[in-house]
Design a protein around this motif. Sequence first.
Motif, mmCIF file in Angstrom:
data_model
loop_
_atom_site.group_PDB
_atom_site.id
_atom_site.type_symbol
_atom_site.label_atom_id
_atom_site.label_comp_id
_atom_site.label_asym_id
_atom_site.label_seq_id
_atom_site.Cartn_x
_atom_site.Cartn_y
_atom_site.Cartn_z
ATOM 1 N N PRO A 46 -7.685 -10.065 -2.044
ATOM 2 C CA PRO A 46 -7.253 -10.991 -3.105
ATOM 3 C C PRO A 46 -6.540 -10.240 -4.228
ATOM 4 N N MET A 47 -5.467 -9.557 -3.868
ATOM 5 C CA MET A 47 -4.695 -8.833 -4.894
ATOM 6 C C MET A 47 -3.224 -8.826 -4.468
ATOM 7 N N SER A 48 -2.398 -8.378 -5.360
ATOM 8 C CA SER A 48 -0.966 -8.448 -5.071
ATOM 9 C C SER A 48 -0.585 -7.450 -3.977
ATOM 10 N N PHE A 49 0.521 -7.732 -3.332
ATOM 11 C CA PHE A 49 1.064 -6.835 -2.319
ATOM 12 C C PHE A 49 1.284 -5.438 -2.918
ATOM 13 N N ALA A 50 1.814 -5.431 -4.148
ATOM 14 C CA ALA A 50 2.098 -4.149 -4.809
ATOM 15 C C ALA A 50 0.823 -3.332 -5.013
ATOM 16 N N ALA A 51 -0.265 -4.037 -5.325
ATOM 17 C CA ALA A 51 -1.534 -3.332 -5.558
ATOM 18 C C ALA A 51 -2.032 -2.691 -4.260
ATOM 19 N N VAL A 52 -1.918 -3.425 -3.160
ATOM 20 C CA VAL A 52 -2.348 -2.881 -1.861
ATOM 21 C C VAL A 52 -1.453 -1.705 -1.471
ATOM 22 N N GLN A 53 -0.173 -1.873 -1.740
ATOM 23 C CA GLN A 53 0.789 -0.812 -1.442
ATOM 24 C C GLN A 53 0.417 0.483 -2.192
ATOM 25 N N LYS A 54 -0.037 0.297 -3.413
ATOM 26 C CA LYS A 54 -0.435 1.438 -4.236
ATOM 27 C C LYS A 54 -1.670 2.129 -3.634
ATOM 28 N N HIS A 55 -2.627 1.315 -3.197
ATOM 29 C CA HIS A 55 -3.827 1.871 -2.560
ATOM 30 C C HIS A 55 -3.451 2.680 -1.314
ATOM 31 N N ALA A 57 -0.656 4.118 -0.709
ATOM 32 C CA ALA A 57 0.047 5.343 -1.117
ATOM 33 C C ALA A 57 -0.951 6.435 -1.507
ATOM 34 N N ILE A 58 -2.042 6.039 -2.167
ATOM 35 C CA ILE A 58 -3.079 7.013 -2.561
ATOM 36 C C ILE A 58 -3.731 7.598 -1.314
ATOM 37 N N LEU A 59 -4.022 6.728 -0.346
ATOM 38 C CA LEU A 59 -4.632 7.188 0.913
ATOM 39 C C LEU A 59 -3.683 8.116 1.669
ATOM 40 N N GLU A 60 -2.420 7.800 1.596
ATOM 41 C CA GLU A 60 -1.413 8.590 2.301
ATOM 42 C C GLU A 60 -1.311 9.987 1.689
#
Lengths: 116, 168
Positions: A46-55, A57-60
């Motif tokens: 339940p969060m924005s696409f951008a927020a998931v994308q950021k997560h 990126a951190i994992l990457e």
Amino acid sequence: MVVQVLAAAPDFDRMFGALADHTRRDIVRRAITAEEGIVELASHYPMSFAAVQKHIAILERAGLVSKERVGRRKVVRTNLAQLLAVRRLLDQYEELWRGRVDRMTALISETKAKGQ
Amino acid sequence: MTVTAVRKDPQALTMTIEAEFDASPERVWQLWADPLQLERWWGPPNYPATVTQHNLAPGGRVEYRMIGPAGDRHRGYWEILEVEAPRRLVFGDTHANADGTPNTDMQLATTRVTIEEVGVGRTRMSIESRFPNAEAMEWVLATGTDVGRTQAVGQMDAILTEQTIQLP
């Protein structure tokens, strides 16, 4: 054994930092099967696409997931080798506590023998 | 086997170890509450621990020193968060500087000890450790290790002691 662990310290810190978040841990779990891209992964939270994308990126950056091309799609895949490295640290910690429990057991037996 | 279960979560960075003892909860509690007993099991044989302060009350501290095989000295302390004798103990294990002052950059682990009776004269102890980061776990391992050998020695001691007791 410990020396090797210490030599790898910077990577571990980044990995543990990345895993300190509930959503990111969930992404790591889902990406083990490497079936979903960022859009599909984002639909679970339940969060924005951008927020998931950021997560992601951190994992990457922590080396825990990577993006991979499968045909025309791009999927996110968990790097199992990295996860196993984390596991090995925990294994060593288990050994430490097993040693402590053994000493506790010996201590209890000793006082029993003395009739305390 | 004394250790009955181990649960490790590499993602959440926690480990829980469960052990059972043929003893009362009060006896198991003494392993933590009596500084002289704590010294006997906290450090591995090659990292003996000396407890220099022991105040098992919320807000209180347990301070210890350890000396390693190469003469390396380490100090640490527990910051006591919750105490409910003989059932529950929660503390933060923290590294201290050489002069004994807290190294606030180095919170090692939050440890949650639960002790419960599971039968007559049988007690289960569960220890959950939660690490804030990998550096913390590495520090614990670097100063309390040689673990394989430690475990073997501990087991031998336990077996020898138990056999002695069973003699008529």
